[in-house]
Scaffold this motif. Sequence first.
Motif, PDB file in Angstrom:
ATOM      1  N   SER A 109       0.903  -1.135   0.117  1.00  0.00           N
ATOM      2  CA  SER A 109       0.008  -0.155   0.002  1.00  0.00           C
ATOM      3  C   SER A 109       0.918   1.360  -0.073  1.00  0.00           C
ATOM      4  CB  SER A 109      -0.981   0.102   1.166  1.00  0.00           C
ATOM      5  OG  SER A 109      -1.523   1.135   1.217  1.00  0.00           O
ATOM      6  N   ASP A 110       0.574   2.198  -0.593  1.00  0.00           N
ATOM      7  CA  ASP A 110       1.152   3.621  -0.844  1.00  0.00           C
ATOM      8  C   ASP A 110       0.608   4.642   0.341  1.00  0.00           C
ATOM      9  OD1 ASP A 110       2.689   2.889  -2.906  1.00  0.00           O
ATOM     10  OD2 ASP A 110       1.054   3.496  -4.348  1.00  0.00           O
ATOM     11  N   LEU A 111      -0.343   3.960   1.190  1.00  0.00           N
ATOM     12  CA  LEU A 111      -0.852   4.840   2.384  1.00  0.00           C
ATOM     13  C   LEU A 111       0.057   4.840   3.415  1.00  0.00           C
ATOM     14  CD1 LEU A 111      -3.217   6.512   3.269  1.00  0.00           C
ATOM     15  CD2 LEU A 111      -4.217   4.531   4.148  1.00  0.00           C
ATOM     16  N   ARG A 112       0.321   6.339   4.062  1.00  0.00           N
ATOM     17  CA  ARG A 112       1.153   6.394   5.166  1.00  0.00           C
ATOM     18  C   ARG A 112       0.281   7.242   6.138  1.00  0.00           C
ATOM     19  NH1 ARG A 112       2.790   2.989   2.584  1.00  0.00           N
ATOM     20  NH2 ARG A 112       5.193   2.337   2.223  1.00  0.00           N
ATOM     21  N   PRO A 113      -0.214   6.662   7.045  1.00  0.00           N
ATOM     22  CA  PRO A 113      -0.989   7.511   8.033  1.00  0.00           C
ATOM     23  C   PRO A 113      -0.186   8.309   9.097  1.00  0.00           C
ATOM     24  CG  PRO A 113      -0.746   5.132   8.965  1.00  0.00           C
ATOM     25  CD  PRO A 113      -0.313   5.196   7.633  1.00  0.00           C
ATOM     26  N   ASP A 114      -0.489   9.564   9.448  1.00  0.00           N
ATOM     27  CA  ASP A 114       0.109  10.099  10.182  1.00  0.00           C
ATOM     28  C   ASP A 114       0.075   9.752  11.818  1.00  0.00           C
ATOM     29  OD1 ASP A 114      -2.404  11.012  11.361  1.00  0.00           O
ATOM     30  OD2 ASP A 114      -2.127  12.748  10.406  1.00  0.00           O
ATOM     31  N   ASP A 115       0.791  10.314  12.703  1.00  0.00           N
ATOM     32  CA  ASP A 115       0.888   9.852  14.083  1.00  0.00           C
ATOM     33  C   ASP A 115      -0.402   9.927  14.895  1.00  0.00           C
ATOM     34  OD1 ASP A 115       3.436   9.460  13.583  1.00  0.00           O
ATOM     35  OD2 ASP A 115       4.286  10.836  15.113  1.00  0.00           O
ATOM     36  N   ALA A 116      -1.130  10.863  14.338  1.00  0.00           N
ATOM     37  CA  ALA A 116      -2.609  11.040  15.180  1.00  0.00           C
ATOM     38  C   ALA A 116      -3.461   9.837  14.877  1.00  0.00           C
ATOM     39  CB  ALA A 116      -3.067  12.298  14.403  1.00  0.00           C
ATOM     40  N   ALA A 117      -3.358   9.466  13.507  1.00  0.00           N
ATOM     41  CA  ALA A 117      -4.083   8.168  12.841  1.00  0.00           C
ATOM     42  C   ALA A 117      -3.704   7.078  13.709  1.00  0.00           C
ATOM     43  CB  ALA A 117      -4.143   8.223  11.592  1.00  0.00           C
ATOM     44  N   ALA A 170      -4.958   6.737  17.260  1.00  0.00           N
ATOM     45  CA  ALA A 170      -6.267   6.475  17.401  1.00  0.00           C
ATOM     46  C   ALA A 170      -6.581   5.265  17.255  1.00  0.00           C
ATOM     47  CB  ALA A 170      -7.045   7.375  16.430  1.00  0.00           C
ATOM     48  N   ALA A 171      -5.970   4.711  16.181  1.00  0.00           N
ATOM     49  CA  ALA A 171      -6.101   3.265  15.911  1.00  0.00           C
ATOM     50  C   ALA A 171      -5.561   2.207  17.042  1.00  0.00           C
ATOM     51  CB  ALA A 171      -5.531   2.770  14.570  1.00  0.00           C
ATOM     52  N   ILE A 172      -4.441   2.716  17.683  1.00  0.00           N
ATOM     53  CA  ILE A 172      -4.002   1.818  18.523  1.00  0.00           C
ATOM     54  C   ILE A 172      -5.078   1.634  19.850  1.00  0.00           C
ATOM     55  CG2 ILE A 172      -2.611   1.917  20.519  1.00  0.00           C
ATOM     56  CD1 ILE A 172      -0.426   3.158  18.818  1.00  0.00           C
ATOM     57  N   SER A 173      -5.917   2.507  19.939  1.00  0.00           N
ATOM     58  CA  SER A 173      -6.889   2.266  21.215  1.00  0.00           C
ATOM     59  C   SER A 173      -7.885   1.155  21.024  1.00  0.00           C
ATOM     60  CB  SER A 173      -7.795   3.653  21.306  1.00  0.00           C
ATOM     61  OG  SER A 173      -8.562   3.676  19.982  1.00  0.00           O
ATOM     62  N   LEU A 228       1.899   1.347  23.152  1.00  0.00           N
ATOM     63  CA  LEU A 228       2.131   2.883  23.005  1.00  0.00           C
ATOM     64  C   LEU A 228       3.050   2.981  21.751  1.00  0.00           C
ATOM     65  CD1 LEU A 228       3.644   3.594  26.784  1.00  0.00           C
ATOM     66  CD2 LEU A 228       1.293   4.367  25.655  1.00  0.00           C
ATOM     67  N   LEU A 229       2.732   4.181  21.119  1.00  0.00           N
ATOM     68  CA  LEU A 229       3.595   4.643  19.913  1.00  0.00           C
ATOM     69  C   LEU A 229       4.831   5.708  20.699  1.00  0.00           C
ATOM     70  CD1 LEU A 229       4.081   5.496  17.031  1.00  0.00           C
ATOM     71  CD2 LEU A 229       2.387   7.398  17.482  1.00  0.00           C
ATOM     72  N   GLY A 274      -1.754  -2.633  10.926  1.00  0.00           N
ATOM     73  CA  GLY A 274      -1.335  -2.181   9.362  1.00  0.00           C
ATOM     74  C   GLY A 274      -2.995  -2.201   9.056  1.00  0.00           C
ATOM     75  N   ARG A 275      -3.654  -3.313   9.047  1.00  0.00           N
ATOM     76  CA  ARG A 275      -4.993  -3.466   8.406  1.00  0.00           C
ATOM     77  C   ARG A 275      -6.032  -2.487   8.751  1.00  0.00           C
ATOM     78  NH1 ARG A 275      -5.590 -10.096   8.411  1.00  0.00           N
ATOM     79  NH2 ARG A 275      -4.105 -10.617   7.000  1.00  0.00           N
ATOM     80  N   ALA A 276      -5.973  -2.245   9.878  1.00  0.00           N
ATOM     81  CA  ALA A 276      -6.837  -1.170  10.580  1.00  0.00           C
ATOM     82  C   ALA A 276      -6.515   0.273  10.183  1.00  0.00           C
ATOM     83  CB  ALA A 276      -6.722  -1.126  12.266  1.00  0.00           C
ATOM     84  N   LEU A 277      -5.320   0.450  10.002  1.00  0.00           N
ATOM     85  CA  LEU A 277      -4.938   1.849   9.395  1.00  0.00           C
ATOM     86  C   LEU A 277      -5.113   1.949   7.866  1.00  0.00           C
ATOM     87  CD1 LEU A 277      -1.743   2.227  11.455  1.00  0.00           C
ATOM     88  CD2 LEU A 277      -3.530   3.640  11.494  1.00  0.00           C
TER      89      LEU A 277
END
Length: 302
Positions: free
Chosen positions: A98-106, A109-112, A158-159, A188-191
């Motif tokens: 995938s070419d998508l790269r989420p930012d730290d905020a995303a 949020a996904a980690i929760s 934790l990130l 990775g899938r969730a993001l």
Amino acid sequence: MARRRKGRDISGWLVVDKPAGLTSADVVNKVRRAFDARKAGHAGTLDPAATGVLAIAFGEATKTVPYVTDAMKAYRFTVRLGAETNTDDAEGEVVRTSDLRPDDAAIKAAISAFIGEIEQVPPAFSAVKIDGERAYKRAREGEELTLASRPLWVEELLLTGRPSEDLVELELTCGKGGYVRAIARDLGRALGCLGHVETLRRLWSGPFDAEEDGVSLARIEEAGDPEALDALLLPLEDGLFDLPEARCPAESVGRLKNGNPAPVIGTGLEYGEECWASHDGRAIAVGRWKGGDLHPSRVFHT
């Protein structure tokens, strides 16, 4: 009559700081030979590419392995975003990108969604048994596997760093049976960007810490003589860290070592609670507290 196993009859724990490139079984075999130990086993497998705490029990300490295996563990790992592999780590073949790269905020949020009681599907390349056969053996033969999900308690995720757009550093504290590779895959899938583990280190396991207790294989090889090697061992009692302790009077020692119930002195124990009994600081038995008596399930002969 069964043949007596060769080697020294030693008991205790050795916390190896496992290097990358060896299986957990490889490390146990190397250590057993170095110590010339009659009996040894480990508490919790690490993947060959992983490093960090591999707790190895010798002799009577092997009876405490289940308590360390069941304990909480912590990992530091790096996830490479943008690719999923068939093994969920860098050792495998890339199967999707995938070419998508989420930012730290995303990412935060996904980690929760990965904290607390979660359901986790183990990697196909894992030691999970399917009809009595290890999943990784079937996966290596090219079989498409559908593994059942398992409950996992995640205390903390934790990130901790973002070295680059493609790399994410995380720390995980979880209960028994957690697969860090599955966390990386599912995150990775969730993001929507996919991901796999690039590096992995176990920081601690139950009472054992890599920085405080870890011993390198090089140091074990350098120790040489039995006296220097035995000085590296931690007491078998360390494996009972999570159980309450009761004191065993001298007159109860023999009965407990023979597997019979005997009076012990405990404080704040509830009927049926599991605990261990000590005499002069040495573990005598593990069992259930019942009305002032310990009913032993494991006894120690040291």
